[in-house]
Design a protein around this motif. Structure first.
Motif, PDB file in Angstrom:
ATOM      1  N   GLU A 110     -39.411  16.455  42.632  1.00 21.87           N
ATOM      2  CA  GLU A 110     -38.829  15.180  43.102  1.00 21.87           C
ATOM      3  C   GLU A 110     -39.068  13.819  42.438  1.00 21.87           C
ATOM      4  N   ASN A 111     -40.055  13.875  41.703  1.00 18.57           N
ATOM      5  CA  ASN A 111     -40.719  12.439  40.969  1.00 18.57           C
ATOM      6  C   ASN A 111     -39.493  12.424  39.964  1.00 18.57           C
ATOM      7  N   ARG A 112     -39.068  11.012  39.816  1.00 18.51           N
ATOM      8  CA  ARG A 112     -37.976  10.810  38.820  1.00 18.51           C
ATOM      9  C   ARG A 112     -38.508  10.209  37.643  1.00 18.51           C
ATOM     10  N   PHE A 113     -39.978   9.836  37.450  1.00 24.27           N
ATOM     11  CA  PHE A 113     -40.524   9.494  36.346  1.00 24.27           C
ATOM     12  C   PHE A 113     -41.609  10.118  35.941  1.00 24.27           C
ATOM     13  N   VAL A 114     -41.835  11.122  35.247  1.00 27.47           N
ATOM     14  CA  VAL A 114     -43.254  11.640  34.990  1.00 27.47           C
ATOM     15  C   VAL A 114     -43.445  11.756  33.404  1.00 27.47           C
ATOM     16  N   VAL A 115     -44.797  11.665  33.259  1.00 25.96           N
ATOM     17  CA  VAL A 115     -45.135  11.448  31.616  1.00 25.96           C
ATOM     18  C   VAL A 115     -46.566  12.358  31.549  1.00 25.96           C
ATOM     19  N   PHE A 116     -46.584  13.448  30.597  1.00 27.24           N
ATOM     20  CA  PHE A 116     -47.524  14.030  30.276  1.00 27.24           C
ATOM     21  C   PHE A 116     -48.111  13.580  28.948  1.00 27.24           C
ATOM     22  N   GLU A 117     -49.295  12.995  28.916  1.00 30.09           N
ATOM     23  CA  GLU A 117     -49.976  12.478  27.889  1.00 30.09           C
ATOM     24  C   GLU A 117     -51.039  13.464  27.255  1.00 30.09           C
ATOM     25  N   ILE A 118     -50.656  13.931  26.058  1.00 28.70           N
ATOM     26  CA  ILE A 118     -51.654  14.997  25.586  1.00 28.70           C
ATOM     27  C   ILE A 118     -52.066  14.514  24.268  1.00 28.70           C
ATOM     28  N   ASP A 119     -52.409  13.241  24.012  1.00 24.95           N
ATOM     29  CA  ASP A 119     -53.071  12.675  22.828  1.00 24.95           C
ATOM     30  C   ASP A 119     -54.131  13.451  22.430  1.00 24.95           C
ATOM     31  N   ARG A 120     -55.010  13.531  23.416  1.00 20.78           N
ATOM     32  CA  ARG A 120     -56.445  13.815  23.490  1.00 20.78           C
ATOM     33  C   ARG A 120     -56.841  15.362  23.024  1.00 20.78           C
ATOM     34  N   ILE A 121     -55.658  16.035  23.090  1.00 20.71           N
ATOM     35  CA  ILE A 121     -55.810  17.631  22.553  1.00 20.71           C
ATOM     36  C   ILE A 121     -54.753  17.995  21.470  1.00 20.71           C
ATOM     37  N   LYS A 122     -54.111  16.858  20.865  1.00 17.86           N
ATOM     38  CA  LYS A 122     -53.215  17.214  19.665  1.00 17.86           C
ATOM     39  C   LYS A 122     -53.960  17.857  18.372  1.00 17.86           C
ATOM     40  N   ASP A 123     -55.162  17.670  18.480  1.00 21.20           N
ATOM     41  CA  ASP A 123     -55.930  18.309  17.158  1.00 21.20           C
ATOM     42  C   ASP A 123     -56.537  19.453  17.566  1.00 21.20           C
ATOM     43  N   ASP A 124     -56.425  20.177  18.861  1.00 22.23           N
ATOM     44  CA  ASP A 124     -56.656  21.383  19.156  1.00 22.23           C
ATOM     45  C   ASP A 124     -55.681  22.484  19.040  1.00 22.23           C
ATOM     46  N   ASP A 125     -56.014  23.113  17.911  1.00 21.02           N
ATOM     47  CA  ASP A 125     -54.712  24.049  17.400  1.00 21.02           C
ATOM     48  C   ASP A 125     -54.604  25.036  18.608  1.00 21.02           C
ATOM     49  N   THR A 126     -55.499  25.206  19.401  1.00 21.67           N
ATOM     50  CA  THR A 126     -55.522  26.712  20.091  1.00 21.67           C
ATOM     51  C   THR A 126     -54.753  26.069  21.555  1.00 21.67           C
ATOM     52  N   ASN A 127     -55.478  24.902  22.175  1.00 24.23           N
ATOM     53  CA  ASN A 127     -54.809  24.282  23.508  1.00 24.23           C
ATOM     54  C   ASN A 127     -53.517  23.647  23.240  1.00 24.23           C
ATOM     55  N   TYR A 128     -53.378  22.869  22.184  1.00 20.03           N
ATOM     56  CA  TYR A 128     -52.374  22.090  22.198  1.00 20.03           C
ATOM     57  C   TYR A 128     -50.768  22.676  22.121  1.00 20.03           C
ATOM     58  N   PRO A 129     -50.592  23.796  21.527  1.00 20.20           N
ATOM     59  CA  PRO A 129     -49.229  24.397  21.553  1.00 20.20           C
ATOM     60  C   PRO A 129     -49.079  24.979  22.784  1.00 20.20           C
ATOM     61  N   VAL A 130     -50.141  25.631  23.579  1.00 18.98           N
ATOM     62  CA  VAL A 130     -50.041  26.212  24.842  1.00 18.98           C
ATOM     63  C   VAL A 130     -49.710  25.263  25.921  1.00 18.98           C
ATOM     64  N   ALA A 131     -50.339  24.168  25.715  1.00 21.68           N
ATOM     65  CA  ALA A 131     -50.047  23.047  26.909  1.00 21.68           C
ATOM     66  C   ALA A 131     -48.753  22.582  26.792  1.00 21.68           C
ATOM     67  N   VAL A 132     -48.275  22.491  25.623  1.00 18.79           N
ATOM     68  CA  VAL A 132     -46.937  21.971  25.365  1.00 18.79           C
ATOM     69  C   VAL A 132     -45.787  22.815  25.787  1.00 18.79           C
ATOM     70  N   LEU A 133     -46.174  24.104  25.534  1.00 19.93           N
ATOM     71  CA  LEU A 133     -45.184  25.046  25.977  1.00 19.93           C
ATOM     72  C   LEU A 133     -44.979  24.984  27.521  1.00 19.93           C
ATOM     73  N   VAL A 134     -46.192  25.036  28.090  1.00 16.39           N
ATOM     74  CA  VAL A 134     -46.306  25.379  29.586  1.00 16.39           C
ATOM     75  C   VAL A 134     -45.606  24.195  30.328  1.00 16.39           C
ATOM     76  N   ILE A 135     -45.610  23.008  29.619  1.00 20.34           N
ATOM     77  CA  ILE A 135     -45.365  21.765  30.255  1.00 20.34           C
ATOM     78  C   ILE A 135     -43.810  21.731  29.942  1.00 20.34           C
ATOM     79  N   MET A 136     -43.069  22.371  28.828  1.00 22.13           N
ATOM     80  CA  MET A 136     -41.737  22.551  28.762  1.00 22.13           C
ATOM     81  C   MET A 136     -41.165  23.341  29.881  1.00 22.13           C
TER      82      MET A 136
END
Length: 815
Positions: A614-640
């Motif tokens: 229902e929220n019309r403006f949602v931001v996921f900020e993942i700057d702090r994990i962008k260098d984590d090769d394990t965590n980063y792609p998984v988080a992005v995929l789940v958000i997608m």
């Protein structure tokens, strides 16, 4: 002063069914002409416009006058009102801004030899009415319809016939004839006194002066319908404007450019020129000038005969106006502008009133025939203006600034242009560091939200934190969710949320789970054999089908199922599942780190779901994990996947923005998932936007080109001067044509003053391209700034005051 009643010398008799009837018996039809926007045409486009006009004029009767009138008048921007704080600030910023508006009209005046050869403008004379016959009006109407049809065959412009209401007004509205006499545009419904002197006219508070082009000696040796604009062109690109562009929108004063072409009887005119050639030849011994003139006439006549060209009369005048104290400065501006075109300017000191009177719409036959230059038709058409204004998308729901007039115009890159220009709503944005990319995206996404759309963003860099806070404040907390990794409170997800959507054989949802598990197993999913992939899919499908617990399962539940029950399923298989087919222990070992209590146990075991439907403006900020090769792609995929669920359930228009996070989705398995989403987004009223800042991101990845660019109908580019020497590579990757390349490389060259914002190039399905400027109000400049110091300053002020709106107003006061 001697006074004359205007009715005695007024040259027009009446207006009837769109036809202007003059007292001489001439018949005139007119159209308002929408010209292609400036900077958008190449040489071929200008040549095609000249060719179209030449073909149409060549078929007209002799002594028909084609009168093109380009009107440049000052207007003030009228704001729209809005209840939104920032949107209203944007309109207030431009309210009352003065700009030079351009209106183009073209008239056909059907006259006779007697009227043209014996005529004067009629000013200060007494004209007797000579009503044309019905059959003459019918023939003129038929020829004007033919002329209109031929011009409409060229898609570069459009024509709208002028009705009686357009011409003479109605319902307290001023018509264009009265507007011309008052030297106004949509002015008041009054007629000012007209005071006449030899070199000027005064109407109301305006003084009108005239410059004429009526002698070939004023012209350069060669002319073309277009000229290179040095300030906008580079060694890699060429930007053209009309040959006489310096006397159009670039001339900073109110003025009207009148261009006349008189269709002449060809044999009679050529015979007259031949007689003159013979006379000059016989006198060549007395003067070398006579010999040169005779040779030029001979060459001209041979060319006319060989190429079957049309000979016409050509005349041009520039009427400029201003307050009495400004008129000397205006005369200097016009003189300088004409000189820049390579033409010798002539200020009219003896018959300005006649030029003004003859240029009344419908009175073109009143221009004395001695005022015409004899030219071939195509050369005469080179003196016309072919560049119009940028109107964006007039029925669009958003606004940015026109790069010439510097006022907001409407535009749209979504549903308002669907099928007209684009086949999907996906967007690719490329803006190098420092080009204003984040600033533009803040402005654009705020506009999307204001239009009632849902905005969902995966961001790196915290460029949208303030915007999200402003939305949250203005919506009373209903919208504006901001999720980020905080120390001690990492972001957590549940890939199995809403388990029923997987049980309903939702292929898109199941593809997400397959992709996720393969990505958890091996980073390079290409190394997963097809037989192993089959068992991964089988384990997921069996788990979803077998789940009968309370609520949604989490990753721990899936791991327990695979290590226990699914191991038994494999053991009971009729055919032994050997390790070369599927190594269960290797699979479980890779997944172990995502169990609760392990390194990434928090990531996929959330029992709480983020409220994003229902929220019309949602931001996921993942700057702090962008260098984590394990965590980063998984988080992005789940958000997608979270957005995919929203995309299918929400019926409103949705915008998904993936900033640099898209790089995490370019693995083989993930890219297939993204490609599927890019293809189905349109069906769910969704615009998927990828934002990048590096040229190498495009040129080094076939996945990007095949997945994102090929499936993005809209391409948005900011200043690319950084890639000037490599721009051809970029242009090829984005399928930009030659005109688009020239437009992109001209960004920010029209007005280099960055306080008025930066320019942005839009390509809509390779069918329509334009450039708009991102100029904003002081309030928006504070709200949208991506500079770390500006963001921190606003954040500190918000913490002190407790309100984004009040904090912004306080910062403006300090400035």
């Amino acid at each position: 002063m001697e006074t004359v009643n205007i009715r005695q010398s007024y040259p027009l008799l009446s207006v009837m069914d769109g036809a202007i009837l003059s007292k001489r018996g001439d018949i005139t039809f007119g159209w308002e002409m929408s010209l292609p926007a400036a900077f958008r045409c190449d040489e071929e486009a200008y040549d095609s416009m000249v060719a179209t006009l030449a073909s149409a004029i060549a078929l007209l009767d002799d002594y028909t006058v084609v009168h093109k009138q380009d009107i440049f008048m000052y207007r003030n921007y009228a704001r729209d009102h809005s209840d939104d704080f920032l949107q209203d600030a944007y309109e207030r910023h431009f309210e009352g801004r003065r700009y030079l508006d351009h209106i183009c009209r073209i008239f056909l005046t059907f006259s006779t030899s007697d009227n043209v050869r014996k005529s004067s403008s009629g000013l200060l004379g007494i004209l007797t009415a000579n009503v044309p016959k019905t059959e003459e009006i019918a023939r003129a109407k038929s020829m004007s319809d033919q002329f209109e049809t031929m011009l409409k065959s060229n898609s570069l412009w459009s024509l709208t016939p002028l009705s009686d209401e357009h011409l003479i007004g109605g319902d307290m509205k001023c018509g264009i004839i009265q507007d011309y006499l008052n030297f106004t545009s949509e002015g008041p419904d009054i007629l000012s006194d007209i005071r006449v002197c030899n070199d000027r006219i005064r109407t109301g508070d305006k003084v009108i002066v005239c410059h004429t082009l009526s002698d070939l000696d004023q012209m350069p040796g060669e002319i073309s319908p277009y000229a290179r604009v040095a300030g906008l062109s580079t060694e890699h690109s060429l930007v053209n404007l009309s040959f006489l562009n310096d006397i159009s929108s670039d001339l900073d004063c109110e003025h009207i450019v009148n261009q006349f072409i008189l269709k002449l009887p060809q044999k009679e005119k050529l015979d007259e020129l031949d007689i003159r050639r013979k006379r000059m030849t016989s006198m060549s011994l007395r003067s070398s000038e006579n010999r040169v003139y005779a040779e030029e006439l001979n060459d001209f006549l041979e060319k006319m005969a060989r190429e079957r060209r049309t000979v016409v009369g050509c005349h041009l005048n520039v009427l400029s106006a201003g307050a009495p104290e400004q008129i000397d400065a205006i005369k200097g501006k016009v003189t300088a502008a004409i000189s820049k075109c390579g033409i010798a300017p002539v200020y009219n000191i003896y018959d300005t009133p006649n030029q003004y009177w003859a240029s009344i719409p419908g009175n073109a036959a009143g221009l004395n025939i001695r005022e015409y230059m004899t030219m071939e038709l195509e050369a005469a058409l080179c003196t016309w203006l072919y560049d119009g204004r940028e109107d964006g998308i007039p029925d669009g729901s958003m606004k940015l600034c026109d790069r010439q007039r510097m006022i907001p115009v409407r535009f749209d890159i979504q549903e308002r242009i669907y099928k007209r220009y684009i086949e999907n709503f996906n967007v690719f944005v490329l803006g190098p560091s420092g080009s204003g990319k984040s600033f533009f995206m803040n402005k654009y996404l705020k506009s999307c939200y204001d239009c009632g759309q849902h905005v969902f963003m995966i961001d790196i860099g915290e460029s949208y934190r303030n915007l999200c806070g402003i939305v949250r404040e203005s919506s009373g907390g209903k919208d504006g969710a901001y999720y980020t990794y905080e120390t001690g409170a990492p972001m957590s997800f549940n890939p199995f949320r809403n388990i029923e959507r997987f049980k309903s054989q939702d292929n898109e949802a199941m593809n997400f789970l397959y992709t996720l598990m393969c990505s958890l197993w091996k980073k390079d999913s290409e190394n997963i054999a097809s037989s192993s992939l089959r068992f991964v899919k089988d384990s997921v499908m069996r788990f979803v089908t077998a789940w009968a617990g309370t609520g949604d399962p989490v990753f721990d539940d899936y791991y327990a199922y695979v290590s226990g029950e699914y191991r038994n399923v494999l053991a009971a298989n009729e055919i032994e599942v050997r390790k070369e087919y599927f190594d269960l222990d290797s699979y479980l070992l890779a997944l172990m780190q995502y169990r609760s209590g392990e390194t990434y146990g928090y990531l996929l075991n959330s029992r709480e779901s983020a409220d994003i439907l229902e929220n019309r403006f949602v931001v996921f900020e993942i700057d702090r994990i962008k260098d984590d090769d394990t965590n980063y792609p998984v988080a992005v995929l789940v958000i997608m996947d979270a957005f995919m669920e929203k995309m299918r359930k929400c019926k409103d228009f949705k915008v998904l923005v993936i900033e640099e996070a898209w790089k995490a989705l370019m693995g083989t398995q993930m890219s297939a998932y993204v490609m599927e989403m890019w293809k189905v987004a349109r069906k769910h009223r969704t615009s998927a936007i990828v934002v990048s800042q590096e040229l190498k991101d495009i040129t080094s990845s076939t996945v990007v080109k095949d997945t994102i660019i090929e499936n993005s109908a809209v391409k948005i580019l900011l200043d690319q001067s950084k890639y000037l020497n490599r721009f051809d590579v970029l242009a090829d990757a984005l399928s930009l044509n030659r005109d688009d390349k020239a437009m992109v490389l001209s960004l920010n060259r029209v007005n280099n003053d960055m306080k008025h914002g930066r320019e942005v190039f839009f390509s809509l399905g390779n069918r329509r391209s334009f450039i708009l400027r991102v100029e904003v109000s002081p309030e928006e400049r504070i709200a949208f700034s991506s500079d770390s110091l500006d963001r921190a300053r606003l954040a500190d002020e918000v913490e002190r005051i407790g309100s984004y709106r009040e904090a912004i107003m306080e910062l403006i006061k300090r400035q």
